[in-house]
Structure formats: structure tokens, C-alpha cells
Scaffold this motif. Structure first.
Motif, PDB file in Angstrom:
ATOM      1  N   LEU A  28       0.143  -5.266   0.627  1.00 15.66           N
ATOM      2  CA  LEU A  28      -0.644  -4.423  -0.645  1.00 15.66           C
ATOM      3  C   LEU A  28      -2.033  -4.558  -0.589  1.00 15.66           C
ATOM      4  O   LEU A  28      -2.598  -3.317  -0.870  1.00 15.66           O
ATOM      5  N   LEU A  29      -2.579  -5.524  -0.152  1.00 16.74           N
ATOM      6  CA  LEU A  29      -4.100  -5.897  -0.256  1.00 16.74           C
ATOM      7  C   LEU A  29      -4.631  -4.525   1.051  1.00 16.74           C
ATOM      8  O   LEU A  29      -5.354  -3.806   0.743  1.00 16.74           O
ATOM      9  N   ALA A  30      -3.744  -4.736   2.098  1.00 16.21           N
ATOM     10  CA  ALA A  30      -4.044  -3.687   3.077  1.00 16.21           C
ATOM     11  C   ALA A  30      -4.141  -2.508   2.658  1.00 16.21           C
ATOM     12  O   ALA A  30      -5.053  -1.495   3.076  1.00 16.21           O
ATOM     13  N   LEU A  31      -2.976  -1.953   1.795  1.00 17.07           N
ATOM     14  CA  LEU A  31      -2.655  -0.602   1.662  1.00 17.07           C
ATOM     15  C   LEU A  31      -3.869  -0.187   0.603  1.00 17.07           C
ATOM     16  O   LEU A  31      -4.288   0.826   0.630  1.00 17.07           O
ATOM     17  N   MET A  32      -4.150  -1.034  -0.493  1.00 18.94           N
ATOM     18  CA  MET A  32      -5.408  -0.669  -1.030  1.00 18.94           C
ATOM     19  C   MET A  32      -6.579  -0.650  -0.484  1.00 18.94           C
ATOM     20  O   MET A  32      -7.293   0.585  -0.618  1.00 18.94           O
ATOM     21  N   ILE A  33      -6.872  -1.252   0.697  1.00 18.54           N
ATOM     22  CA  ILE A  33      -8.099  -1.184   1.301  1.00 18.54           C
ATOM     23  C   ILE A  33      -8.270   0.239   2.011  1.00 18.54           C
ATOM     24  O   ILE A  33      -9.218   0.927   2.352  1.00 18.54           O
ATOM     25  N   VAL A  34      -6.675   0.619   2.482  1.00 23.29           N
ATOM     26  CA  VAL A  34      -6.859   1.924   3.301  1.00 23.29           C
ATOM     27  C   VAL A  34      -6.901   3.098   2.433  1.00 23.29           C
ATOM     28  O   VAL A  34      -7.869   3.952   2.726  1.00 23.29           O
ATOM     29  N   GLY A  35      -6.517   2.780   1.122  1.00 26.59           N
ATOM     30  CA  GLY A  35      -6.601   3.953  -0.015  1.00 26.59           C
ATOM     31  C   GLY A  35      -8.116   3.884  -0.263  1.00 26.59           C
ATOM     32  O   GLY A  35      -8.727   5.252  -0.343  1.00 26.59           O
ATOM     33  N   LEU A  36      -8.891   3.004  -0.203  1.00 25.09           N
ATOM     34  CA  LEU A  36     -10.298   3.029  -0.432  1.00 25.09           C
ATOM     35  C   LEU A  36     -11.193   3.472   0.751  1.00 25.09           C
ATOM     36  O   LEU A  36     -12.095   4.423   0.486  1.00 25.09           O
ATOM     37  N   ALA A  37     -10.615   3.345   1.801  1.00 24.81           N
ATOM     38  CA  ALA A  37     -11.448   3.661   3.085  1.00 24.81           C
ATOM     39  C   ALA A  37     -11.394   5.359   3.364  1.00 24.81           C
ATOM     40  O   ALA A  37     -12.315   5.955   3.574  1.00 24.81           O
ATOM     41  N   VAL A  38      -9.781   5.815   3.117  1.00 24.86           N
ATOM     42  CA  VAL A  38      -9.915   7.244   2.998  1.00 24.86           C
ATOM     43  C   VAL A  38      -9.963   7.913   1.888  1.00 24.86           C
ATOM     44  O   VAL A  38     -10.027   9.070   1.769  1.00 24.86           O
ATOM     45  N   ARG A  39     -10.317   7.158   0.745  1.00 24.38           N
ATOM     46  CA  ARG A  39     -10.899   7.945  -0.424  1.00 24.38           C
ATOM     47  C   ARG A  39      -9.712   8.434  -1.204  1.00 24.38           C
ATOM     48  O   ARG A  39      -9.937   9.786  -1.563  1.00 24.38           O
ATOM     49  N   VAL A  40      -8.463   8.157  -0.921  1.00 25.05           N
ATOM     50  CA  VAL A  40      -7.408   8.510  -1.555  1.00 25.05           C
ATOM     51  C   VAL A  40      -7.234   7.787  -3.046  1.00 25.05           C
ATOM     52  O   VAL A  40      -6.655   6.640  -2.855  1.00 25.05           O
ATOM     53  N   LYS A  41      -7.667   8.258  -4.074  1.00 28.04           N
ATOM     54  CA  LYS A  41      -7.678   7.611  -5.354  1.00 28.04           C
ATOM     55  C   LYS A  41      -6.388   6.882  -5.744  1.00 28.04           C
ATOM     56  O   LYS A  41      -6.203   5.827  -5.919  1.00 28.04           O
ATOM     57  N   TRP A  42      -5.320   7.915  -5.914  1.00 29.36           N
ATOM     58  CA  TRP A  42      -4.017   7.500  -6.297  1.00 29.36           C
ATOM     59  C   TRP A  42      -3.515   6.412  -5.335  1.00 29.36           C
ATOM     60  O   TRP A  42      -2.547   5.767  -6.043  1.00 29.36           O
ATOM     61  N   LEU A  43      -3.713   6.383  -3.884  1.00 30.51           N
ATOM     62  CA  LEU A  43      -2.943   5.390  -3.281  1.00 30.51           C
ATOM     63  C   LEU A  43      -3.693   4.110  -3.465  1.00 30.51           C
ATOM     64  O   LEU A  43      -3.403   3.018  -3.705  1.00 30.51           O
ATOM     65  N   ALA A  44      -5.079   4.128  -3.600  1.00 30.21           N
ATOM     66  CA  ALA A  44      -6.053   2.824  -3.886  1.00 30.21           C
ATOM     67  C   ALA A  44      -5.366   2.312  -5.429  1.00 30.21           C
ATOM     68  O   ALA A  44      -5.421   0.958  -5.544  1.00 30.21           O
ATOM     69  N   VAL A  45      -5.492   3.192  -6.392  1.00 32.17           N
ATOM     70  CA  VAL A  45      -5.133   2.711  -7.652  1.00 32.17           C
ATOM     71  C   VAL A  45      -3.688   2.105  -7.880  1.00 32.17           C
ATOM     72  O   VAL A  45      -3.350   1.096  -8.337  1.00 32.17           O
ATOM     73  N   SER A  46      -2.801   2.751  -7.095  1.00 28.97           N
ATOM     74  CA  SER A  46      -1.331   2.367  -7.134  1.00 28.97           C
ATOM     75  C   SER A  46      -0.942   0.954  -6.380  1.00 28.97           C
ATOM     76  O   SER A  46      -0.471  -0.103  -6.888  1.00 28.97           O
ATOM     77  N   ALA A  47      -1.701   1.141  -5.190  1.00 33.63           N
ATOM     78  CA  ALA A  47      -1.793  -0.156  -4.561  1.00 33.63           C
ATOM     79  C   ALA A  47      -2.441  -1.305  -5.170  1.00 33.63           C
ATOM     80  O   ALA A  47      -1.782  -2.645  -5.303  1.00 33.63           O
ATOM     81  N   SER A  48      -3.380  -1.271  -5.919  1.00 38.20           N
ATOM     82  CA  SER A  48      -3.867  -2.559  -6.646  1.00 38.20           C
ATOM     83  C   SER A  48      -3.255  -2.631  -7.788  1.00 38.20           C
ATOM     84  O   SER A  48      -3.089  -3.911  -8.111  1.00 38.20           O
ATOM     85  N   GLY A  49      -2.597  -1.696  -8.330  1.00 36.37           N
ATOM     86  CA  GLY A  49      -1.867  -2.123  -9.566  1.00 36.37           C
ATOM     87  C   GLY A  49      -0.672  -2.903  -9.088  1.00 36.37           C
ATOM     88  O   GLY A  49      -0.229  -3.935  -9.712  1.00 36.37           O
ATOM     89  N   LEU A  50       0.081  -2.598  -7.872  1.00 37.20           N
ATOM     90  CA  LEU A  50       1.106  -3.217  -7.594  1.00 37.20           C
ATOM     91  C   LEU A  50       0.716  -4.618  -6.987  1.00 37.20           C
ATOM     92  O   LEU A  50       1.525  -5.573  -7.141  1.00 37.20           O
ATOM     93  N   LEU A  51      -0.720  -4.723  -6.307  1.00 40.15           N
ATOM     94  CA  LEU A  51      -1.053  -6.038  -5.772  1.00 40.15           C
ATOM     95  C   LEU A  51      -1.142  -6.915  -7.022  1.00 40.15           C
ATOM     96  O   LEU A  51      -0.627  -8.139  -6.883  1.00 40.15           O
ATOM     97  N   GLY A  52      -1.653  -6.286  -8.086  1.00 39.74           N
ATOM     98  CA  GLY A  52      -1.958  -7.367  -9.240  1.00 39.74           C
ATOM     99  C   GLY A  52      -0.538  -7.834  -9.850  1.00 39.74           C
ATOM    100  O   GLY A  52      -0.255  -8.856 -10.165  1.00 39.74           O
ATOM    101  N   ALA A  53       0.525  -6.934  -9.953  1.00 41.59           N
ATOM    102  CA  ALA A  53       1.659  -7.268 -10.645  1.00 41.59           C
ATOM    103  C   ALA A  53       2.293  -8.189  -9.846  1.00 41.59           C
ATOM    104  O   ALA A  53       2.928  -9.278 -10.147  1.00 41.59           O
ATOM    105  N   ALA A  54       2.360  -7.845  -8.538  1.00 41.55           N
ATOM    106  CA  ALA A  54       3.066  -8.802  -7.514  1.00 41.55           C
ATOM    107  C   ALA A  54       2.505 -10.151  -7.595  1.00 41.55           C
ATOM    108  O   ALA A  54       3.162 -11.271  -7.450  1.00 41.55           O
ATOM    109  N   ALA A  55       1.180 -10.337  -7.574  1.00 41.19           N
ATOM    110  CA  ALA A  55       0.642 -11.578  -7.441  1.00 41.19           C
ATOM    111  C   ALA A  55       0.786 -12.463  -8.726  1.00 41.19           C
ATOM    112  O   ALA A  55       1.156 -13.488  -8.747  1.00 41.19           O
ATOM    113  N   VAL A  56       0.787 -11.829  -9.966  1.00 38.97           N
ATOM    114  CA  VAL A  56       1.109 -12.233 -11.184  1.00 38.97           C
ATOM    115  C   VAL A  56       2.442 -12.790 -11.137  1.00 38.97           C
ATOM    116  O   VAL A  56       2.801 -13.811 -11.586  1.00 38.97           O
ATOM    117  N   PHE A  57       3.471 -11.881 -10.813  1.00 38.39           N
ATOM    118  CA  PHE A  57       4.892 -12.292 -10.606  1.00 38.39           C
ATOM    119  C   PHE A  57       5.187 -13.391  -9.765  1.00 38.39           C
ATOM    120  O   PHE A  57       5.815 -14.571 -10.148  1.00 38.39           O
TER     121      PHE A  57
END
Length: 161
Positions: A28-57
Motif C-alpha cells: 500500500l505504501l508503494a501504491l501511494m508513492i506511485v500515485g504521488l510520482a505519477v500525480r494521480v490524486k485519487w490513487l495517492a489519496v485512496s492508497a494513503s487512506g487504505l494504508l492508514g486503515a490497514a496499519a491501525v487495524f
């Protein structure tokens, strides 16, 4: 009552949880970094949200209970202990959470007539004497480490060697 197998089992569960969740979180971190690198906002935001939720869980519901139980076992191993004799009045049927372990409250009637509540690990119930038995308990805090019947016959419920 507790053995080195209990310590090995909880250490194995902690290790297993880390091995299970680390690739998921890194993916999920890699997916978020890819979203930031290619400047796809929805991908970066979705991946960071999933990363946070998965880490807390992963930490709250999977790893934290194991870490608390490991700490509980360490406290039992290193803590001060005392002995108490009496008669078992009752053993609760429903386990409750105490100090990171699932325990059954046991009411013990002391020779002077007082009653005390001590805690028996729920997974160790099958080897514990039934209500009405006169016992000598070895305790760490209010948790039972060892039990012997009053006639001196050891019930093989030792935590320490």
C-alpha cells in the motif's frame, strides 16, 4: 501452569503477524508513492487512506493483543510471587480480560473465613481442581501460577521450573 511452550507460541504469533502485515503495508505504501510520482490524486489519496486503515487495524486488532499477552507472561516470569491456601468456592464460566490475558475469576475461601478473588488463565481451566477442593496456590499478583491440592499432590500447573 505456564510453560516455555506458552512463551514460544506467543513469540511465534507476534512474528507471524509481522510477516503477514509487513508485505500488505509495504504494498500500500508503494501504491501511494506511485500515485504521488505519477500525480494521480485519487490513487495517492485512496492508497494513503487504505494504508492508514490497514496499519491501525493490523496493530490494534492483531498485534497489540499479542504484545500485551507477551508482556503479561514476562511479568509472571519475573514478578514477585506469594502463596495462599484455601478452598475453591467457585470458578466463573465466562472469561474476562485482565492484564492482557483472558482469565476466569476464582473465588477462594481462606482458612480465616475471608474470600479472595484470584484469576485463572482461561486456557488452563481443564487441569484446575473443581470447586470444593482445598488447594495451595502460588500467585503473582492475583494470577495463579501453580496449584497444589492440600494433600500435597501437585497438579502439574507450574509456570516456573
Amino acid at each position: 501452569m505456564y510453560s516455555e511452550k506458552d512463551y514460544a507460541d506467543i513469540a511465534r504469533r507476534v512474528r507471524k503477524n509481522w510477516l503477514l502485515w509487513t508485505p500488505v503495508l509495504l504494498g500500500l505504501l508503494a501504491l501511494m508513492i506511485v500515485g504521488l510520482a505519477v500525480r494521480v490524486k485519487w490513487l495517492a489519496v485512496s492508497a494513503s487512506g487504505l494504508l492508514g486503515a490497514a496499519a491501525v487495524f493490523a496493530f490494534t486488532f492483531c498485534q497489540l493483543p499479542c504484545l500485551r499477552y507477551r508482556s503479561f507472561l514476562q511479568d509472571l516470569r519475573e514478578g514477585l510471587n506469594r502463596e495462599m491456601t484455601g478452598e475453591i468456592v467457585s470458578i466463573a464460566q465466562k472469561p474476562e480480560l485482565q492484564d492482557g490475558a483472558r482469565v476466569l475469576p476464582v473465588i477462594l475461601k481462606l482458612p480465616d473465613g475471608d474470600e479472595r478473588i484470584v484469576y485463572l488463565n482461561a486456557s488452563k481451566r481443564q487441569a484446575f481442581p473443581e470447586p470444593g477442593a482445598s488447594v495451595r496456590l502460588k500467585l503473582c499478583g492475583r494470577h495463579i501460577l501453580n496449584v497444589e491440592l492440600s494433600d500435597g499432590k501437585n497438579q502439574e500447573l507450574k509456570i516456573r521450573n
